[in-house]
Design a protein around this motif. Structure first.
Motif, short mmCIF file in Angstrom:
data_model
loop_
_atom_site.label_atom_id
_atom_site.label_comp_id
_atom_site.label_asym_id
_atom_site.label_seq_id
_atom_site.Cartn_x
_atom_site.Cartn_y
_atom_site.Cartn_z
N LEU A 20 0.85 -1.19 0.00
CA LEU A 20 0.00 0.00 0.00
C LEU A 20 0.89 1.25 0.00
N PRO A 21 0.38 2.41 -0.41
CA PRO A 21 1.20 3.61 -0.38
C PRO A 21 1.81 3.91 0.99
N SER A 22 1.03 3.75 2.05
CA SER A 22 1.58 4.01 3.40
C SER A 22 2.67 3.00 3.75
N GLU A 23 2.53 1.77 3.28
CA GLU A 23 3.55 0.75 3.53
C GLU A 23 4.83 1.05 2.74
N ARG A 24 4.67 1.60 1.56
CA ARG A 24 5.84 1.98 0.76
C ARG A 24 6.64 3.06 1.51
N ARG A 25 5.95 4.05 2.06
CA ARG A 25 6.64 5.10 2.80
C ARG A 25 7.31 4.53 4.05
N ALA A 181 0.31 9.31 -2.09
CA ALA A 181 -0.98 8.67 -2.35
C ALA A 181 -1.57 8.09 -1.06
N THR A 182 -2.89 8.02 -1.03
CA THR A 182 -3.56 7.40 0.12
C THR A 182 -3.74 5.91 -0.14
N ASP A 183 -4.02 5.17 0.89
CA ASP A 183 -4.17 3.72 0.75
C ASP A 183 -5.40 3.33 -0.02
#
Length: 187
Positions: A20-25, A181-183
């Motif tokens: 997910l985008p938050s996991e990428r960050r 990006a948001t999840d």
């Protein structure tokens, strides 16, 4: 801007789906090494393994010498890629696309060098080492490359643990995703 300390434990992505985008960050914030890629005037892209230091403002800071090709390329172009590496099996990676600028602030340079030392050794560099690091930074004409991510591309690790699994192994497509990006973004 505050430099983030090394993570106690790096983020481990799922092997069953794209991050997910938050996991990428989180993956980027909790790891420490990457392949730093930049365009060359001739030949293909140049790549080198470097330690990086994330900030609380989502910049990724890289220490280098002013005379090195990385610094010259950033001055010329300003577009870089950082392929953040997982150091544990099964290996994952995350490609980070970033706009980069040179920062010659000597205090920031010393801060980043000390933070890199912490990542390399696993021990925080003591404050009484600061004058020695400052002298080294001046002698080597060090600076900081400030990388501001704008997109990522990655795939979680997919590996065979036994040859019998070959018929069960599946892959899926990944895509570039905006850094902020948001999840809820569909993959």
């Amino acid at each position: 801007m505050r430099l983030l300390p090394p993570a106690a434990e790096p983020f481990t992505p799922s092997t069953e789906r794209d991050m997910l985008p938050s996991e990428r960050r989180e993956f980027v914030r909790t790891h420490r090494t990457c392949v730093f890629g930049y365009p060359r005037r001739h030949d293909g892209p140049a790549m080198s393994i470097v330690y990086y230091v994330p900030t609380d403002g989502d910049e990724l800071l890289v220490s280098t010498m002013a005379g090195r090709a990385k610094a010259k390329a950033v001055t010329r172009d300003g577009k870089v890629s950082l392929c953040v590496l997982d150091e544990r099996w099964p290996f994952a990676f995350l490609q980070v696309y970033a706009d980069a600028v040179i920062d010659r602030d000597p205090d920031l340079t010393v801060d980043v060098m000390m933070a890199v030392g912490w990542r390399m050794s696993g021990q925080q560099t003591p404050e009484d080492a600061r004058p020695f690091v400052h002298e080294m930074a001046a002698r080597e004409d060090r600076l900081v490359i400030r990388c501001r991510p704008y997109a990522t591309f990655g795939q979680p690790p997919r590996h065979l643990y036994a040859n019998e699994q070959a018929t069960e192994l599946t892959h899926w497509k990944s895509a570039s995703v905006a850094w902020d990006a948001t999840d809820s973004v569909a993959h």
